[in-house]
Design a protein around this motif. Structure first.
Motif, PDB file in Angstrom:
ATOM      1  N   PHE A   1      -9.971 -22.570  16.748  1.00 28.59           N
ATOM      2  CA  PHE A   1      -9.307 -23.495  15.833  1.00 28.59           C
ATOM      3  C   PHE A   1     -10.154 -24.738  15.552  1.00 28.59           C
TER       4      PHE A   1
ATOM      5  N   ILE B   1      -6.652 -23.757  12.652  1.00 28.33           N
ATOM      6  CA  ILE B   1      -6.752 -25.213  12.672  1.00 28.33           C
ATOM      7  C   ILE B   1      -5.988 -25.724  13.882  1.00 28.33           C
TER       8      ILE B   1
ATOM      9  N   PHE C   1      -7.940 -18.095   8.973  1.00 29.89           N
ATOM     10  CA  PHE C   1      -8.243 -19.492   9.244  1.00 29.89           C
ATOM     11  C   PHE C   1      -7.515 -19.941  10.504  1.00 29.89           C
TER      12      PHE C   1
ATOM     13  N   SER D   1     -10.513 -26.617   9.074  1.00 25.34           N
ATOM     14  CA  SER D   1     -10.198 -25.287   9.585  1.00 25.34           C
ATOM     15  C   SER D   1     -11.465 -24.498   9.873  1.00 25.34           C
TER      16      SER D   1
ATOM     17  N   GLU E   1      -8.208 -27.462   4.701  1.00 27.10           N
ATOM     18  CA  GLU E   1      -9.315 -26.502   4.602  1.00 27.10           C
ATOM     19  C   GLU E   1     -10.580 -27.042   5.265  1.00 27.10           C
TER      20      GLU E   1
END
Length: 421
Positions: A193, A96, A94, A71, A68
């Motif tokens: 990302f 990443i 989200f 992200s 988290e």
């Protein structure tokens, strides 16, 4: 059930499974084998949604916090259709970086005592001695391909061509960009990302691909052309291919992979080795991680290995049905883009958001839009749409040849990796 596990494939699914197995019982002997060097991977970023993050916190809070923290988030979706733009507020999403995700999972696995063996290619002829061997080696799984007849592997090829790219442009929303050319429409999906950039997937119909010369262009020529076509949304930022990882920008057609069974003795399929879903729904990484959650739970709760593997397969097959249906209709929406692209931007974007619907392909778009808006206000119409859609889709699907577009994967030396989020 204390087990010795050999996990072949060091992607998110294999690494996360190793974490969960060591968390539930530190005495498990778990080794992850990855054929590539540590830190090398394909792709740029992956997407996921709040529901997955909540499940990650439930299963391993430490790695979930790291995921988290690294992200980026968005709530808006933006569609650019030529010079027209529509923006909608949606669910929290989200992104990443794939490198960062693998770094987080590898570090967490090591901290729990998992052995990670990089640059170690395992084939079906030299499987490590273990109670359980997990094939987490992707859609081109060598372990599965050796026994494709047993697994009942089938591949359904999509129609459109796509290429997975990166860009230093940082999108603040999940961005769709549709550009019309003299050879047809070409479009891109873009999402951030991290501070270093965004993923940009470009897709088009085969006649557009050949008409633009993308089938003949080398990597550099192709990127220059795409940068011109999407100049408005890229704001002068370049597109990058995979040459830095030893491969050029590779166009492909998406291959939906299924298997009749997911296990053979002590060998079990995980993630993309077992199933793929079209990248346009951004669920590939989520489904792979959920596979790992289900397999680790089955190994903990069931009395013997075969019962555990059978339970894992039953549970995941049932859970995958909604995503597989959504992916099938999403891919079909893009393959039939001319049906929707000339609607007013707000209506086109609304139907883009409804592309998972089994009813949409069989109802005139303008009528569907009006029905959908009415259904949003009237519960009776909403129930009718939910009831009628699957029935109509099954009826029409049954009229098609059952084997249309299917090809056996047995004997294939390799298949294109699934790059879905």
């Amino acid at each position: 059930m204390n087990v010795k596990v050999a996990c072949v494939g060091g992607g998110p699914a294999g690494l996360y499974l190793s974490i969960l197995l060591k968390r539930q019982d530190p005495s498990h002997d778990v080794t992850v084998y990855e054929r590539d060097p540590e830190g090398s991977t394909y792709g740029w970023g992956v997407t996921y949604w709040r529901g997955l993050l909540d499940r990650l916190h439930e299963h391993d809070p430490e790695s979930a916090r790291a995921v988290e923290e690294h992200s980026v988030r968005w709530r808006d979706g933006v569609a650019h259709v030529g010079e027209r733009t529509a923006r909608h507020r949606g669910d929290e999403g989200f992104g990443i970086g794939r490198h960062r995700l693998l770094e987080i999972l590898a570090a967490r696995a090591r901290s729990l005592g998992v052995r990670l063996e990089f640059e170690c290619e395992i084939t079906s002829a030299d499987l490590p001695a273990a109670d359980l061997v997990v094939a987490a080696d992707g859609v081109g799984s060598a372990l599965r391909t050796r026994h494709a007849g047993h697994f009942g592997t089938e591949i359904r090829a999509g129609r459109n061509h796509y290429v997975w790219l990166g860009t230093t442009k940082i999108f603040d929303a999940f961005t769709f960009a549709f550009t019309e050319t003299e050879h047809g429409w070409i479009w891109a999906y873009g999402y951030g990302f991290g501070p270093e950039g965004s993923t940009c997937v470009v897709e088009c119909a085969p006649e557009t691909w050949t008409g633009l010369g993308l089938d003949r262009a080398d990597e550099g020529e192709g990127l220059v052309l795409l940068e011109k076509l999407f100049a408005d949304v890229l704001d002068g930022h370049p597109l990058t291919g995979r040459s830095g990882a030893g491969a050029g920008a590779q166009w492909a057609t998406f291959r939906t992979l299924t298997n009749r069974t997911w296990s053979r003795g002590n060998l079990v399929l995980l993630g993309d080795a077992a199933h793929t879903t079209h990248y346009s729904i951004g669920a590939g990484t989520t489904l792979a991680l959920e596979d790992a959650m289900a397999l680790s739970a089955a190994l903990r709760e069931r009395g013997n290995l075969q019962d555990a593997l059978a339970h894992y397969e039953r549970e995941r097959r049932a859970a995958l049905l909604p995503s597989q249906s959504a992916a099938r209709f999403s891919a079909q929406w893009y393959e039939n883009l001319p049906r929707y692209i000339h609607l007013p931007p707000e209506r086109m974007f609304a139907l883009l958001g409804q592309r998972h619907s089994p009813l949409l392909p069989y109802v005139p778009p303008r009528l569907y839009y009006r029905l959908d808006r009415a259904a949003g206000r009237l519960e009776g119409l909403r129930r009718l749409k939910r009831w009628l859609g699957p029935r109509l889709a099954r009826t029409l699907q049954a009229r098609r040849p059952a084997t249309r577009g299917r090809r056996s994967a047995q004997g294939r030396p390799d298949a294109v990796r699934d790059h879905s989020g």
